[in-house]
Enzyme design. Sequence first.
Site, short mmCIF file in Angstrom:
data_model
loop_
_atom_site.label_atom_id
_atom_site.label_comp_id
_atom_site.label_asym_id
_atom_site.label_seq_id
_atom_site.Cartn_x
_atom_site.Cartn_y
_atom_site.Cartn_z
N GLU A 1 0.80 -1.25 0.00
CA GLU A 1 0.00 0.00 0.00
C GLU A 1 0.82 1.28 0.00
O GLU A 1 0.54 2.20 0.76
CB GLU A 1 -0.97 0.00 1.18
CG GLU A 1 -1.91 -1.19 1.17
CD GLU A 1 -2.84 -1.25 2.38
OE1 GLU A 1 -2.78 -0.35 3.23
OE2 GLU A 1 -3.62 -2.21 2.47
N ASN B 1 2.12 -5.14 -3.21
CA ASN B 1 0.72 -5.43 -2.93
C ASN B 1 -0.04 -4.13 -2.64
O ASN B 1 0.44 -3.29 -1.87
CB ASN B 1 0.65 -6.36 -1.70
CG ASN B 1 -0.72 -6.94 -1.45
OD1 ASN B 1 -1.30 -7.55 -2.34
ND2 ASN B 1 -1.23 -6.77 -0.23
N GLU C 1 -6.35 -10.51 -1.49
CA GLU C 1 -7.19 -10.28 -0.30
C GLU C 1 -8.66 -10.19 -0.70
O GLU C 1 -9.41 -9.37 -0.18
CB GLU C 1 -6.76 -9.00 0.42
CG GLU C 1 -5.30 -8.98 0.82
CD GLU C 1 -4.88 -7.71 1.56
OE1 GLU C 1 -5.76 -6.97 2.03
OE2 GLU C 1 -3.66 -7.48 1.66
N ASP D 1 -12.39 -9.99 -1.22
CA ASP D 1 -13.70 -10.06 -0.58
C ASP D 1 -14.63 -9.10 -1.32
O ASP D 1 -14.19 -8.09 -1.86
CB ASP D 1 -13.68 -9.82 0.94
CG ASP D 1 -12.99 -8.54 1.37
OD1 ASP D 1 -12.81 -7.64 0.53
OD2 ASP D 1 -12.64 -8.43 2.55
O1 G3I Z 1 -6.38 -8.33 18.75
C1 G3I Z 1 -6.88 -7.10 19.24
C2 G3I Z 1 -7.78 -7.32 20.41
O2 G3I Z 1 -7.05 -7.86 21.47
C3 G3I Z 1 -8.41 -5.98 20.82
O3 G3I Z 1 -9.35 -6.20 21.82
C4 G3I Z 1 -9.08 -5.33 19.65
C5 G3I Z 1 -9.63 -3.96 19.99
O4 G3I Z 1 -9.79 -3.14 18.87
O5 G3I Z 1 -8.16 -5.18 18.58
C6 G3I Z 1 -7.63 -6.41 18.13
O6 G3I Z 1 -6.73 -6.15 17.07
C7 G3I Z 1 -7.31 -5.83 15.82
C8 G3I Z 1 -6.79 -6.81 14.78
O7 G3I Z 1 -7.27 -6.47 13.52
C9 G3I Z 1 -7.17 -8.25 15.08
O8 G3I Z 1 -8.56 -8.40 15.00
C10 G3I Z 1 -6.93 -4.43 15.44
O9 G3I Z 1 -7.53 -3.50 16.34
C11 G3I Z 1 -7.36 -4.13 14.03
O10 G3I Z 1 -6.82 -2.88 13.65
C12 G3I Z 1 -6.85 -5.18 13.09
O11 G3I Z 1 -7.38 -4.94 11.82
C13 G3I Z 1 -6.70 -5.54 10.75
C14 G3I Z 1 -6.33 -4.50 9.73
O12 G3I Z 1 -5.71 -5.12 8.61
C15 G3I Z 1 -5.37 -3.47 10.31
O13 G3I Z 1 -4.96 -2.60 9.32
C16 G3I Z 1 -7.60 -6.58 10.12
O14 G3I Z 1 -7.80 -7.67 11.04
C17 G3I Z 1 -6.98 -7.13 8.85
O15 G3I Z 1 -7.92 -7.93 8.17
C18 G3I Z 1 -6.60 -5.97 7.95
O16 G3I Z 1 -5.99 -6.48 6.80
C19 G3I Z 1 -5.63 -5.51 5.83
C20 G3I Z 1 -4.39 -6.02 5.14
O17 G3I Z 1 -3.38 -6.27 6.06
C21 G3I Z 1 -3.92 -5.04 4.08
N1 G3I Z 1 -4.98 -4.71 3.18
C22 G3I Z 1 -6.21 -4.27 3.77
C23 G3I Z 1 -6.72 -5.28 4.78
C24 G3I Z 1 -8.05 -4.86 5.33
O18 G3I Z 1 -7.97 -3.68 6.06
#
Ligand code: G3I
Length: 447
Positions: free
Chosen positions: A162, A204, A270, A272
């Site tokens: 990105e 990516n 990725e 969806d």
């Molecule tokens: O694990 C913690 C948990 O302990 C806590 O209670 C909670 C509170 O907000 O947060 C949890 O962590 C989160 C994590 O996902 C696991 O679920 C983070 O806040 C959250 O920011 C994180 O989001 C991820 C996101 O990337 C961050 O940028 C998504 O799961 C993940 O699917 C997403 O993936 C990205 C790719 O890496 C790049 N392309 C876009 C894609 C979608 O945004």
Amino acid sequence: MTLTVKSVARVSLVSTLVLAAAGAALLSASPASGAASTLAAAAQQSGRYFGTAVAANKLGDSTYTGILNREFDMVTAENEMKMDATEPNQGQFSYGNADRIVNQARNQGKRVRGHALAWHSQQPGWMQNMSGTALRNAMLNHVTQVATYYRGKIYAWDVVNEAFADGSSGGRRDSNLQRTGNDWIEAAFRAARAADPGAKLCYNDYNTDNWSHAKTQGVYRMVQDFKSRGVPIDCVGFQAHFNSGNPVPSNYHTTLQNFAALGVDVQITELDIEGSGSSQAQQYQGVTQACLAVARCTGITVWGIRDTDSWRASGTPLLFDGNGNKKAAYTSVLNVLNDGTGGTTPPTSTTTTTSNPGGGGCTATYSEGEKWSDRFNGQVTVSGSDNWIVTVTVSSPQRIIATWNTSASWESANVMTARPNGSGNSFGFTISHGGNWNWPSVSCRVA
Ligand code: G3I
């Protein structure tokens, strides 16, 4: 002859009903016997993979791991290999959750995509406030350490994620990494190549699906430049997060093909698509067909297993519902992987109609030609007369966009009249299908 016309009319009616039934049943149909019954096995038939993002904290969920083990042959850690997870304190590396995913995948004979070595987002706190040479060196050390730790275990790394700006600039996104100098991306690729020469190295990004968008063009120019200067890049990842505001573009196949023509693999990394039912299924079908139509599109990864596992669960964007049941989108993807059609094309057969105004009569026979994500070819062969007029009627939103070996005129946008042009009694055309794969109806009369 009257008898012939009546019997042909009955055949035609039956054909119409069969085609209508095929259309109605298309998205709930089971794969044909002999076809592969899982996404991975179906993708392997064309040498491709079918992967998913995996979250380490879900590996204890037996429904989740059951689907994972059965359906997928490529795995991406959804968050566990990112910079904040693998280097929470500078110089202290942490691989526990990433290893759980990598080991589970490899024990099951699956391969792993690494995601992601360098990114402006999900940086550990210590990195977020760094700049200049210190940040550049910290980034390069991170790339080197993580890629070395996983050397030999990663099929492809998202080396940089990105890095381009949204909108009309076509340029780089501002970030602390970008401010270390425009060469930060190629420096990261060189460090990754040195650390793991066996891994494919990918750039990516998201919103790079539409060929006419400035961001797509910006990434294209960077890859073109890297290839011309020998920067080690092997692949481009298209995240492919779609919804109604960002639908699958009609030129998606063009985008994948043009990048592949630069001499890199392309991967859908990725995927969806928010939505439900047949609309969602048709969009999944189009994306899968676009990949299959590009020889260097080596595989597709969906960003999660069940809708409830998704980072945007309310949009129900995945192939399995919250209970782990296969959705219409699943069947559509599986059918495309098995036979290229997604089940939305009537089975191969011919349809004929005749009429006999002058006593001579003629027969027009339609047969399928090549198919692409956005269009397909058809051919009509006429027998019984050399002096024919064939009417070809397509159904909305289809449009005939090219013809050959005939003199064509249009009665309306959907109805074409074809006459001989000296090329014989067979002619062809291309239909832009807009998601409607139904065959045109054809009828013949003697001039
Ligand atoms: O694990 C913690 C948990 O302990 C806590 O209670 C909670 C509170 O907000 O947060 C949890 O962590 C989160 C994590 O996902 C696991 O679920 C983070 O806040 C959250 O920011 C994180 O989001 C991820 C996101 O990337 C961050 O940028 C998504 O799961 C993940 O699917 C997403 O993936 C990205 C790719 O890496 C790049 N392309 C876009 C894609 C979608 O945004």
